[in-house]
Design an enzyme around this catalytic site. Structure first.
Site, PDB file in Angstrom:
ATOM      1  CB  CYS A 110      -0.933   0.003   1.209  1.00 26.51           C
ATOM      2  SG  CYS A 110      -2.005  -1.419   1.256  1.00 26.51           S
ATOM      3  CG  HIS A 244      -3.407   3.444   2.614  1.00 27.74           C
ATOM      4  ND1 HIS A 244      -3.675   3.164   1.299  1.00 27.74           N
ATOM      5  CD2 HIS A 244      -3.477   2.259   3.275  1.00 27.74           C
ATOM      6  CE1 HIS A 244      -3.901   1.872   1.166  1.00 27.74           C
ATOM      7  NE2 HIS A 244      -3.788   1.288   2.353  1.00 27.74           N
ATOM      8  CG  ASN A 275      -6.783  -0.824   1.053  1.00 26.88           C
ATOM      9  OD1 ASN A 275      -6.054  -0.354   0.180  1.00 26.88           O
ATOM     10  ND2 ASN A 275      -6.326  -1.302   2.196  1.00 26.88           N
TER      11      ASN A 275
HETATM   12  O1  UT7 Z   1      -4.015  -1.326   3.420  1.00 31.15           O
HETATM   13  C1  UT7 Z   1      -3.480  -2.364   4.182  1.00 31.15           C
HETATM   14  C2  UT7 Z   1      -3.627  -2.066   5.564  1.00 31.15           C
HETATM   15  N1  UT7 Z   1      -4.857  -2.615   6.068  1.00 31.15           N
HETATM   16  C3  UT7 Z   1      -5.495  -1.995   7.045  1.00 31.15           C
HETATM   17  O2  UT7 Z   1      -5.107  -0.921   7.421  1.00 31.15           O
HETATM   18  C4  UT7 Z   1      -6.645  -2.683   7.739  1.00 31.15           C
HETATM   19  C5  UT7 Z   1      -6.610  -2.374   9.201  1.00 31.15           C
HETATM   20  N2  UT7 Z   1      -7.618  -3.048   9.964  1.00 31.15           N
HETATM   21  C6  UT7 Z   1      -8.934  -2.699   9.915  1.00 31.15           C
HETATM   22  O3  UT7 Z   1      -9.297  -1.801   9.203  1.00 31.15           O
HETATM   23  C7  UT7 Z   1      -9.894  -3.398  10.841  1.00 31.15           C
HETATM   24  O4  UT7 Z   1      -9.167  -4.133  11.798  1.00 31.15           O
HETATM   25  C8  UT7 Z   1     -10.888  -4.349  10.098  1.00 31.15           C
HETATM   26  C9  UT7 Z   1     -11.852  -3.534   9.265  1.00 31.15           C
HETATM   27  C10 UT7 Z   1     -10.108  -5.303   9.209  1.00 31.15           C
HETATM   28  C11 UT7 Z   1     -11.679  -5.153  11.111  1.00 31.15           C
HETATM   29  O5  UT7 Z   1     -12.431  -4.282  11.957  1.00 31.15           O
HETATM   30  P1  UT7 Z   1     -12.513  -4.524  13.520  1.00 31.15           P
HETATM   31  O6  UT7 Z   1     -13.408  -3.519  14.062  1.00 31.15           O
HETATM   32  O7  UT7 Z   1     -11.076  -4.517  14.004  1.00 31.15           O
HETATM   33  O8  UT7 Z   1     -13.177  -5.935  13.632  1.00 31.15           O
HETATM   34  P2  UT7 Z   1     -12.584  -7.254  14.292  1.00 31.15           P
HETATM   35  O9  UT7 Z   1     -11.563  -7.875  13.404  1.00 31.15           O
HETATM   36  O10 UT7 Z   1     -12.173  -6.961  15.705  1.00 31.15           O
HETATM   37  O11 UT7 Z   1     -13.868  -8.181  14.314  1.00 31.15           O
HETATM   38  C12 UT7 Z   1     -15.016  -7.862  15.112  1.00 31.15           C
HETATM   39  C13 UT7 Z   1     -16.109  -8.875  14.827  1.00 31.15           C
HETATM   40  C14 UT7 Z   1     -15.640 -10.319  14.887  1.00 31.15           C
HETATM   41  O12 UT7 Z   1     -16.698 -11.080  15.420  1.00 31.15           O
HETATM   42  P3  UT7 Z   1     -16.678 -11.531  16.960  1.00 31.15           P
HETATM   43  O13 UT7 Z   1     -15.432 -12.321  17.143  1.00 31.15           O
HETATM   44  O14 UT7 Z   1     -16.677 -10.242  17.757  1.00 31.15           O
HETATM   45  O15 UT7 Z   1     -17.941 -12.313  17.097  1.00 31.15           O
HETATM   46  C15 UT7 Z   1     -15.450 -10.710  13.453  1.00 31.15           C
HETATM   47  O16 UT7 Z   1     -15.609 -12.090  13.215  1.00 31.15           O
HETATM   48  O17 UT7 Z   1     -16.579  -8.674  13.490  1.00 31.15           O
HETATM   49  C16 UT7 Z   1     -16.565  -9.936  12.790  1.00 31.15           C
HETATM   50  N3  UT7 Z   1     -16.319  -9.648  11.381  1.00 31.15           N
HETATM   51  C17 UT7 Z   1     -17.318  -9.393  10.533  1.00 31.15           C
HETATM   52  N4  UT7 Z   1     -18.663  -9.350  10.687  1.00 31.15           N
HETATM   53  C18 UT7 Z   1     -19.405  -9.037   9.596  1.00 31.15           C
HETATM   54  C19 UT7 Z   1     -15.130  -9.556  10.723  1.00 31.15           C
HETATM   55  N5  UT7 Z   1     -15.352  -9.242   9.432  1.00 31.15           N
HETATM   56  C20 UT7 Z   1     -16.684  -9.132   9.286  1.00 31.15           C
HETATM   57  C21 UT7 Z   1     -17.535  -8.829   8.187  1.00 31.15           C
HETATM   58  N6  UT7 Z   1     -18.872  -8.790   8.395  1.00 31.15           N
HETATM   59  N7  UT7 Z   1     -17.045  -8.535   6.954  1.00 31.15           N
END
Ligand code: UT7
Length: 320
Positions: A110, A244, A275
């Site tokens: 990225c 970004h 992204n």
């Molecule tokens: O450009 C490269 C660099 N990349 C980035 O900068 C990405 C950085 N990270 C992020 O933007 C965030 O961490 C994410 C968007 C990837 C994830 O968001 P989050 O708020 O950190 O969610 P999480 O991973 O902590 O997951 C929370 C919950 C989980 O369920 P439980 O365990 O709480 O029951 C996940 O399984 O959300 C669930 N989950 C989803 N639910 C619905 C994860 N993905 C999804 C989804 N739809 N697509």
């Protein structure tokens, strides 16, 4: 002597996939994707190739810059996966647009577009070039795991290009790398050697989102502060920030910590494109440029972060 931006261009595939369509493929919802990331839709290649789109973006940038492809002294394409393993995507672009200069790719995920600007800066500073085409493009849909809801909702295809000429509008630039192949990586995929004793993996993107999130916010704040300081400026001097486009919450958190620049001057289009990795920044630059947002003398701070883990930040004065 370094560079000034003479022209910008962008290209994205026609198919715009909404969050509702995504929720038919994996267990997700428009509400989750919007509130956790800000993404509403993303462009996905169907009939288009990365070559079609990188060439389209390049020609648009050359057209605005009024530079003939034969005048180019160098082409750099930031991408982690071009049309071929070899030749580089930059060489493919060179042949399609009828340029005759050296051409190579840069892979810094990225952060690739800022890395490519940094390389271009060195060529300008050493007096080797007068006109350079820098392209940032990604076709992530072909390495996305479409069964993994934690990553497939995030990415999109697209990118853009800038034509650089001699000038002094790059005020500072800084890149970093902190090698870590565990939190964000994509393997090559099939290994054709009959002698290789490991199992092949699909070339899917794997990401520990929470780890990358923490890295992202810290990197954006640190990167922008450093680039602004190295330019001999303060945050109060910054007109626009081009961050970004990984997650609106990352941009909100960084904007709050950095202060001074109003949140609306953080240019965002993640809503429409998701992204696109190395493609994000040139798309944002081109959309703002074509909308007439930038005025001569505006100070633009840019910061990217991503796989590597890498970061890239710079301050550019708008010179057009
Ligand atoms: O450009 C490269 C660099 N990349 C980035 O900068 C990405 C950085 N990270 C992020 O933007 C965030 O961490 C994410 C968007 C990837 C994830 O968001 P989050 O708020 O950190 O969610 P999480 O991973 O902590 O997951 C929370 C919950 C989980 O369920 P439980 O365990 O709480 O029951 C996940 O399984 O959300 C669930 N989950 C989803 N639910 C619905 C994860 N993905 C999804 C989804 N739809 N697509």
């Amino acid at each position: 002597m370094s560079f000034t931006i003479l022209g910008t261009g962008m290209a994205v595939p026609k198919y715009s996939m909404t969050n509702d369509e995504m929720s038919k493929i994996v267990d997700t919802s428009d509400e989750w994707i919007r509130t956790r990331t800000g993404i509403q839709q993303r462009r996905i290649c169907t009939t288009e190739t990365i070559t079609d789109l990188t060439v389209e973006a390049s020609l648009k940038a050359l057209d605005e810059a009024k530079v003939d492809p034969k005048e180019l002294d160098l082409i750099i394409c930031a991408t982690l996966r071009g049309e071929y393993i070899t030749p580089s995507q930059a060489c493919v672009i060179q042949s399609k647009i009828g340029a005759v200069c050296p051409a190579f790719d840069v892979n810094a995920a990225c952060s690739g577009f800022v890395y490519a600007l940094d390389v271009a800066d060195s060529f300008f500073s050493s007096g080797k070039v007068k006109k350079v085409l820098v392209v940032g493009f990604e076709n992530l849909s072909n390495i996305t795991n479409w069964e993994d809801r934690s990553t497939c909702v995030l990415f999109g295809d697209g990118g853009g290009a800038v034509v650089l000429g001699e000038g002094d509008d790059l005020l500072s630039i800084h890149t970093t790398a902190k090698g870590n192949p565990d939190v964000l990586y994509a393997p090559h995929g099939e290994n054709c050697s009959p002698f290789y004793k490991h199992e092949s993996e699909k070339p899917h993107i794997h990401m520990n989102g929470n780890e990358v999130y923490k890295f992202a916010v810290t990197s954006m704040v640190r990167g922008i502060r450093k680039a602004v300081k190295d330019a001999g400026l303060t945050m109060e001097d910054v007109t626009y920030v081009v961050p970004h486009q990984a997650n609106l919450r990352i941009i909100d958190a960084a904007a709050e910590r950095l202060g001074a620049v109003p949140r609306e001057n953080y240019l965002c289009n993640i809503q429409n494109y998701g992204n696109t990795s190395a493609g994000c920044m040139p798309i944002v630059l081109d959309e703002a440029n074509k909308a007439g947002k930038f005025k001569k003398g505006d100070i633009i701070a840019m910061c990217a972060f991503g796989g590597g883990l890498t970061t890239g930040s710079c301050v550019i004065r708008w010179g057009k």
